[in-house]
Design an enzyme around this catalytic site. Structure first.
Site, PDB file in Angstrom:
ATOM      1  N   HIS A 172      92.679 -26.345  -3.541  1.00 43.12           N
ATOM      2  CA  HIS A 172      92.562 -24.953  -4.005  1.00 43.12           C
ATOM      3  C   HIS A 172      91.126 -24.554  -4.311  1.00 43.12           C
ATOM      4  CE1 HIS A 172      96.914 -23.993  -4.555  1.00 43.12           C
ATOM      5  NE2 HIS A 172      96.967 -25.313  -4.408  1.00 43.12           N
ATOM      6  N   ASP A 381      83.798 -19.941  -5.946  1.00 37.44           N
ATOM      7  CA  ASP A 381      85.238 -19.869  -6.228  1.00 37.44           C
ATOM      8  C   ASP A 381      85.973 -20.168  -4.933  1.00 37.44           C
ATOM      9  OD1 ASP A 381      87.511 -19.340  -7.783  1.00 37.44           O
ATOM     10  OD2 ASP A 381      86.645 -17.503  -8.622  1.00 37.44           O
TER      11      ASP A 381
HETATM   12  C1  GDG Z   1      91.972 -21.814  -8.731  1.00 35.24           C
HETATM   13  C2  GDG Z   1      90.678 -21.648  -7.930  1.00 35.24           C
HETATM   14  C3  GDG Z   1      91.891 -20.146  -6.366  1.00 35.24           C
HETATM   15  C4  GDG Z   1      94.467 -15.106 -15.645  1.00 35.24           C
HETATM   16  N1  GDG Z   1      94.561 -14.712 -16.911  1.00 35.24           N
HETATM   17  C5  GDG Z   1      95.841 -14.457 -17.149  1.00 35.24           C
HETATM   18  C6  GDG Z   1      96.558 -14.691 -15.985  1.00 35.24           C
HETATM   19  N2  GDG Z   1      95.685 -15.087 -15.081  1.00 35.24           N
HETATM   20  C7  GDG Z   1      96.028 -15.427 -13.698  1.00 35.24           C
HETATM   21  C8  GDG Z   1      95.438 -14.426 -12.750  1.00 35.24           C
HETATM   22  C9  GDG Z   1      95.370 -15.239 -11.472  1.00 35.24           C
HETATM   23  C10 GDG Z   1      95.111 -16.648 -11.971  1.00 35.24           C
HETATM   24  O1  GDG Z   1      95.459 -16.666 -13.353  1.00 35.24           O
HETATM   25  C11 GDG Z   1      93.651 -17.036 -11.831  1.00 35.24           C
HETATM   26  O2  GDG Z   1      93.429 -17.372 -10.503  1.00 35.24           O
HETATM   27  P1  GDG Z   1      91.979 -17.373  -9.841  1.00 35.24           P
HETATM   28  O3  GDG Z   1      92.149 -17.552  -8.390  1.00 35.24           O
HETATM   29  O4  GDG Z   1      91.287 -16.099 -10.179  1.00 35.24           O
HETATM   30  O5  GDG Z   1      91.157 -18.554 -10.513  1.00 35.24           O
HETATM   31  P2  GDG Z   1      91.441 -20.122 -10.931  1.00 35.24           P
HETATM   32  O6  GDG Z   1      92.299 -20.193 -12.118  1.00 35.24           O
HETATM   33  O7  GDG Z   1      90.089 -20.721 -11.092  1.00 35.24           O
HETATM   34  O8  GDG Z   1      92.233 -20.762  -9.685  1.00 35.24           O
HETATM   35  C12 GDG Z   1      90.656 -20.288  -7.256  1.00 35.24           C
HETATM   36  C13 GDG Z   1      93.160 -20.472  -7.132  1.00 35.24           C
HETATM   37  O9  GDG Z   1      93.076 -21.746  -7.766  1.00 35.24           O
HETATM   38  C14 GDG Z   1      94.389 -20.495  -6.199  1.00 35.24           C
HETATM   39  O10 GDG Z   1      94.224 -21.351  -5.126  1.00 35.24           O
HETATM   40  O11 GDG Z   1      91.963 -18.793  -5.932  1.00 35.24           O
HETATM   41  O12 GDG Z   1      89.496 -20.160  -6.462  1.00 35.24           O
HETATM   42  O13 GDG Z   1      89.538 -21.781  -8.777  1.00 35.24           O
HETATM   43  O14 GDG Z   1      96.603 -15.217 -10.804  1.00 35.24           O
HETATM   44  O15 GDG Z   1      96.283 -13.299 -12.714  1.00 35.24           O
HETATM   45  N3  GDG Z   1      97.879 -14.484 -15.884  1.00 35.24           N
HETATM   46  C15 GDG Z   1      98.532 -14.056 -16.994  1.00 35.24           C
HETATM   47  N4  GDG Z   1      97.890 -13.830 -18.179  1.00 35.24           N
HETATM   48  C16 GDG Z   1      96.563 -14.012 -18.300  1.00 35.24           C
HETATM   49  O16 GDG Z   1      96.008 -13.791 -19.379  1.00 35.24           O
HETATM   50  N5  GDG Z   1      99.854 -13.823 -16.925  1.00 35.24           N
END
Ligand code: GDG
Length: 487
Positions: A172, A381
């Site tokens: 990921h 990212d």
């Molecule tokens: C890794 C990789 C890759 C966040 N705050 C809350 C919340 N979230 C959810 C968001 C989003 C997820 O968490 C975060 O995903 P990201 O992709 O932005 O970042 P990482 O956590 O670093 O994820 C990344 C991912 O894996 C998938 O392969 O895209 O590059 O680093 O869905 O909405 N959800 C809720 N409350 C929050 O306060 N419900």
């Protein structure tokens, strides 16, 4: 490693086994004091759940915490097999090798990776436990899909115990260029771990290329474009499968009257500013929160943006709080926000609303709906789902996205205001342009991005990976993986 007889461990065997560090559930305490589980929000669950259901699958992972008496259980129609974790394993495998070594190394050494032999040894032993568990639950010829950087040794360990399985691996986070990866004292073991899979999936083609190049250089196997040829005749494919979100689900959420009502309530509470900037990130040093807030503050200081007109809402979700680097980051951001508000805020008008908290999905959707300018500026990212979620909720084709070139999502969301997060002046210029853009401009850009996100959703991602895995020629008969019905 203990030999495991296929088919009958725990009395049940499965045609599809998902192996991930975390289970897709969190512990909850019910009102009556009993303990239960709640499906954790997130794209991975949405993506994998339909495939699991259609295939009598099981999900192996750690439910968080240090409980030891955990039995396999059913939740929301999913079969879940919890892995326990001792405090030492959490410290050395999870916080240590996974988040103190691999995470910074794979993110362009934005933070400094630490190399400790005890951490590595614990990484090996925990990976072994996951592999043994998967070996015990997989039916003959089953498909096993292993996820992410915490479990890179599992494919090879699993293949050694169960050569009959079809094994897929998906990373990921970014896979770094050879120049950085080769710092790792255990680089060869990790590459060999991944080579246990039939298919190794990455977010972007660059990750797959880095991996294949390293395998050629460091392990010495013959390769041709995305294929590695092993001495025993087996072939391993490396390819890109950019992950996505449940775009339809997010749009439906955003259209809910309750969410619309929340949008208005928050806007009023913020004092009805003309424009709202938004950042939503795990509080992680790769996400570029500090630099983006500085850029915004400078625009205020120089008089380009007035605190009476605009506000920046930054949601920073608590993350990995036991790890030293994350504590330092939190203090740095606390101080910066205090300084910016001291310098630029007025009574009832802080320049930055800083929320160190996590929120329910509805509230997240309300934040996205509220944002005129969404600011996503990581230094590196794998993908960044937040950028895609923002786009999915903008069903009126409005809103501006400022996006780092170094997020995987930038490959697909070409119509965003793309920025180099290391270039503060460039970032300031992009923020200002997005802030001042007229409706025609934002609509033109958003419409194109929405088309991309709705057509390439997370179900399409899971299907692409699964199809690719099942289409590979393996040895012996494998069970057929059924595609989930279309939504
Ligand atoms: C890794 C990789 C890759 C966040 N705050 C809350 C919340 N979230 C959810 C968001 C989003 C997820 O968490 C975060 O995903 P990201 O992709 O932005 O970042 P990482 O956590 O670093 O994820 C990344 C991912 O894996 C998938 O392969 O895209 O590059 O680093 O869905 O909405 N959800 C809720 N409350 C929050 O306060 N419900």
């Amino acid at each position: 490693m203990a030999a495991v007889t296929p088919d009958k461990v725990d009395g049940v065997s499965y045609d599809l086994v998902i192996v991930a560090n975390r289970l897709p559930v969190d512990r909850v305490e019910n009102a009556d004091g009993t303990r239960g589980w709640r499906t954790s929000p997130g794209g991975l669950v949405t993506a994998i759940e339909p495939v699991m259901r259609a295939n009598h699958g099981v999900w192996i992972g750690w439910p968080g915490g240090t409980e030891t008496d955990l039995e396999p259980f059913e939740h929301d129609g999913m079969s879940l097999a919890p892995m326990t974790m001792t405090p030492e394993e959490i410290e050395e495998f999870y916080e240590g090798f996974s988040n103190g070594t691999l995470w910074p190394l794979y993110h362009d050494v934005v933070g400094k990776p630490e190399y400790h032999r005890e951490w590595w040894e614990r990484y090996v032993s925990v990976n072994e436990r996951f592999a043994e568990k998967a070996a015990g639950l997989a039916a003959k010829g089953a498909t096993v899909w292993v996820h992410d950087y915490q479990l890179q040794l599992v494919p090879e360990m699993l293949r050694r115990i169960r050569p009959d399985l079809r094994i897929g691996f998906y990373l990921h986070i970014p896979f770094p260029p050879a120049e950085l990866f080769q710092q790792l004292p255990w680089r060869r073991q990790l590459l060999e771990g991944l080579l246990g899979a039939d298919l190794v999936g990455f977010q972007l083609p660059g990750g797959a290329q880095n991996f294949v190049r390293l395998v050629r250089q460091r392990v010495g196997h013959r390769t041709q474009s995305g294929t590695v040829f092993l001495p025993d005749g087996r072939e391993v494919r490396a390819a890109a499968f950019p992950i996505s979100i449940d775009a339809k689900g997010f749009e439906e959420l955003a259209r809910k009257p309750a969410v619309e009502k929340r949008v208005e309530a928050i806007r009023t509470a913020l004092g009805n500013p003309k424009k709202i900037f938004l950042g939503v990130d795990r509080l992680d040093y790769t996400k570029g929160i500090y630099a983006r807030l500085r850029a915004f503050a400078e625009l205020m200081g120089e008089g380009h943006i007035d605190v009476e007109d605009a506000v920046f809402v930054q949601v920073a979700v608590p993350s990995r709080e036991q790890v030293e680097q994350y504590r330092i980051l939190r203090d740095d951001i606390d101080r910066l926000v205090g300084r910016i508000n001291g310098d630029h805020g007025r009574i009832g008008r802080p320049a930055i609303h800083y929320l160190h908290n996590s929120y329910p999905r509805e509230e997240m959707a309300a934040f996205y709906r509220l944002a005129d300018v969404m600011v996503v500026t990581p230094y590196r990212d794998g993908m960044n789902l937040v950028a895609k979620e923002y786009v999915a909720t903008r069903y009126e084709d409005d809103g501006a996205l400022v996006l780092s070139e170094f997020a995987g999502a930038a490959d697909e969301l070409r119509q965003a205001w793309l920025v180099n997060p290391y270039d503060i002046n460039g970032m300031k210029a992009a923020l200002l342009e997005a802030y001042r853009a007229d409706d025609r401009e934002t609509t033109r850009r958003m419409r194109a991005m929405r088309r991309q996100v709705t057509q390439h959703d997370v179900v399409a991602w899971a299907e692409a990976f699964m199809t690719s895995l099942t289409d590979l020629d393996g040895d012996g008969p494998h069970s057929t993986i059924v595609k989930p019905p279309k939504r």
